[in-house]
Design an enzyme around this catalytic site. Structure first.
Site: not given
Ligand code: GLA
Length: 733
Positions: A281, A528, A535, A615
């Site tokens: 950064f 992802s 998040d 099922e």
């Protein structure tokens, strides 16, 4: 409530059950005084002792007064270079190459509500539910300013912190680090950190470690928040558990590189910092420009993790997620990925949809493989046009046929990626993140698009909008199947390459915002490689995120319960898949798989054409059950009663409706033994004075009894059996 006492030079924030206090030490140094359980007549100035240790320096503006050193003071925002040797939030460089900022209080403002920073996700609140304190700090030598923001949502014990670095120096400033939040605990105590680590297919495993001298760090330099360490973490008292003790939670509202660090300094004071990872950064701020850090959501509970989690669940649902889907039950879907992988055509999808209709599923999601030339993961990413060899006749007729069955339609995109074997790459090789002259790192055989570029985003928006306008599409799964490497943008000069990681994330947010503005009713599911970008930043755009590529019900217990510490149940994408599980080879009962998937968005991910009648009958029952309890699951409080970590014999959790009249308790046994076993679970969140009828037990007990003496749960002879108890208060039966 924000209280400012000019006489005591203090800023106090009260929430429902917490108090946070800062104050001004000599020469207007903004110090942290207290963050913990609510104390109404708070004046914690006495806790901050002026102290100078050997080898700790005195700030220039205080010298020759020998009482204060920034190396020992608990600070609200720490800076590098001028005598505080602990972890810093800000490291800035001026044109002459010097570094450092001596930040001193200048002024403050208070306003109603919480506003979301431009271009970033964030917590919002109106004038009735929130207020914001801004404190302006300045370095008097250079004129560099930092505005610290504290957004308060009192009801959910939340303080949302961020910092704005404003260049008022008259020259260029380089930011080498600009973190969002520093939290210093001046009172030494035995504390633990609780983190959620993992890997692809095993995300958010809880780990609790005692804090000791040194630095304990979790981070991501992968360009995404990552499977490896989640940007939600906690620090807690050594004796804290689900229902006792103090704990502090920090959740980063950001989806890229991050660092979260706890440090025990020479005085055994704890410093926590959180923000964008400084590695890679380097941000140039021209004179007059500002840099806005992402937000960190801070919350504290004096009553253990349970209350902390529920506050965060409410906050995220009510003040972070947006759009119509944040409260609405998502449609029960079937996703074709584990049913077909890349091998499908329109007839196969239609056949799955027919079966889906028959058992009560409400939406078909067409996963990877429908576009470009994409029969495996070597090709096609970036070519967002329909592959008509697979979907003969195109998308619209297929969606209409499926709509004719009464089902909605969803589609998969991986907008941020590009295959080298694609028309897009052949036309625009410079759109991929690569370094000139260097052979790039491939992951899942693909490259990453340079999302910092406006032309790349324009292409993606147009291509996606064209598809989404071409048929009635209700849902998009937005995937990201590799991490960033070779981070270099053809659009930026060499001295600005340190901006690409952050500009990438801003670019992703920009594209998400444009898509949602164009299609406001669209239900987005983030993904992802499963939960690699789970998040609070993504939840601002997508109210649900695929929790993991591991769909095994037993693995999902720890993944989903781990996730529940920081994120609402409604946000966890979870499906029933086939057995033996494709990832683990394990076989679990269909009922158990359904009960575990109910701790989430609930759906299916298997070939419905291969089901037996038994099922199908069980799935019809599951869907009915999910529909019956979806309100409880989506809006109820959540309680973890037994965790599957370590040698836990069972996992158990419960939902309680906001009016406490209804509850749902689920228990999955993990170990099968010869003799029957019994476990007594102490329930939580009930009304002590209500009588609850427990359906499977066929008797009633008071909430007080259930929470104090508990409910016995017996195992029975089966592999991974699950039990679901429905509790109803007597006056609602
Ligand atoms: C990722 C997702 C899966 C699936 C595949 C498709 O791994 O997590 O659910 O969509 O991509 O390639």
């Amino acid at each position: 409530m924000i209280c400012i006492d000019t006489e005591k030079r203090s800023f106090t924030i009260h929430t429902n059950t917490t108090t946070y206090q800062m104050g001004l030490a000599r020469n207007n140094i903004l110090v942290h005084r207290y963050y913990g359980a609510r104390v109404d007549d708070a004046d914690f100035g006495y806790l901050v002792l002026p102290l100078v240790l050997g080898f700790s320096g005195i700030p220039g503006d205080l010298f020759p007064d020998q009482r204060y050193s920034e190396d020992a003071l608990p600070l609200e925002y720490s800076t590098f270079g001028l005598g505080d040797y602990r972890e810093s939030c800000l490291d800035c460089e001026y044109e002459n190459g010097s570094r450092g900022a001596s930040l001193r209080y200048v002024s403050h403002t208070v306003r109603t509500g919480l506003t979301v920073p431009t271009g970033l996700p964030g917590v919002y609140a109106d004038a009735d539910t929130g207020e914001t304190l801004e404190i302006l700090l300045r370095d008097s030598t250079t004129g560099l300013e930092v505005v610290l923001e504290y957004g308060v949502v009192e009801k959910y014990d939340t303080i949302v912190r961020s910092a704005r670095i404003c260049n008022r120096t008259g020259e260029k400033v380089i930011l080498h680090r600009a973190l969002s939040c520093c939290l210093d605990f001046s009172v030494p105590d035995d504390r633990d950190t609780v983190i959620f680590y993992g890997k692809h297919t095993q995300e958010r495993t809880m780990q609790r470690t005692p804090l000791s001298h040194g630095k304990f760090r979790i981070d991501s330099t992968r360009g995404a928040s990552s499977h490896q360490y989640n940007p939600f973490w906690m620090v807690c008292d050594r004796n804290a558990d689900e229902t006792h003790g103090s704990c502090w939670g920090l959740s980063f509202v950001y989806s890229g590189n991050f660092v979260a660090q706890a440090e025990l300094d020479q005085l055994s004071q704890t410093r926590l910092v959180m923000g964008i990872h400084p590695q890679g950064f380097r941000w140039t701020l021209e004179d007059g420009e500002e840099f806005q850090t992402p937000q960190v959501i801070l919350t504290h509970s004096a009553a253990g993790f349970d209350a902390l989690s529920n506050n965060l669940h409410h906050l995220i649902r009510e003040h972070l997620m947006r759009g119509p889907w944040r409260f609405r039950r998502p449609p029960v879907l079937v996703n074709n990925w584990e049913a077909t992988y890349f091998n499908f055509d329109e007839e196969k999808l239609f056949a799955i949809a027919q079966q889906a209709r028959d058992i009560g599923i409400e939406m078909l999601v067409m996963d990877d493989g429908w576009f470009g030339i994409r029969n495996n993961d070597w090709t096609g990413l970036g070519d967002w046009f329909v592959n008509e060899t697979k979907l003969k006749g195109g998308l619209k007729p297929l969606v209409e046929r499926i709509a004719g069955l009464g089902l909605k339609f969803g589609i998969w995109f991986e907008p941020e990626m590009i295959s080298e074997d694609s028309d897009l790459f052949r036309a625009h090789p410079d759109w991929a993140l690569t370094i000139p002259g260097r052979v790039p790192v491939r992951s899942r055989k693909q490259l990453v698009l340079d999302m910092s570029r406006a032309d790349v985003r324009d292409y993606l928006f147009d291509a996606m909008a064209k598809i989404l306008h071409s048929a009635d599409i209700s849902y998009v799964k937005w995937d990201m199947n590799r991490h960033l490497s070779d981070v270099w943008s053809a659009m930026l000069p060499s001295d600005r390459q340190g901006e690409v990681y952050h500009r990438y994330v801003l670019g992703v947010y920009d594209l998400l915002e444009r898509v949602l503005t164009e299609f406001p009713d669209l239900l987005l599911e983030g993904c992802s490689g499963g939960g690699g970008r789970f998040d609070a930043g993504m939840l601002y755009y997508s109210p649900q995120i695929w929790c993991s590529d591991n769909t095994d019900a037993v693995s999902r217990l720890s993944i989903q319960l781990g996730t529940s510490f920081g994120y609402p149940i409604k946000s966890m994408g979870s499906h029933v898949s086939v057995c033996p599980n494709h990832g683990t080879g394990r076989t679990t009962p269909l009922k158990t798989r359904g009960d575990v998937a109910m701790m989430g968005t609930f759906g299916y991910e298997l070939d419905l054409c291969k089901l037996s009648e038994d099922e199908k009958t069980e799935m019809r029952r599951q869907i009915e059950q999910y529909k019956q309890f979806s309100d409880l699951i989506c809006t109820g409080d959540f309680h973890r009663l037994a965790l599957p970590f370590g040698d836990g014999r069972c996992a158990a959790w419960m939902f309680v409706s906001p009016d406490k009249r209804e509850a749902l308790l689920t228990c999955v046994w993990l170990h099968v033994e010869c003799d029957l076993h019994q476990l007594v679970l102490k329930l939580r969140g009930l009304d002590p004075d209500k009588q609850y009828y427990i359906d499977l037990k066929k008797y009633s007990l008071s909430g007080r009894t259930l929470m104090t003496a508990g409910l016995p749960i017996r195992s029975f002879k089966a592999e991974y059996p699950s039990l679901v108890y429905h509790l109803k208060a007597a006056d609602t039966i």
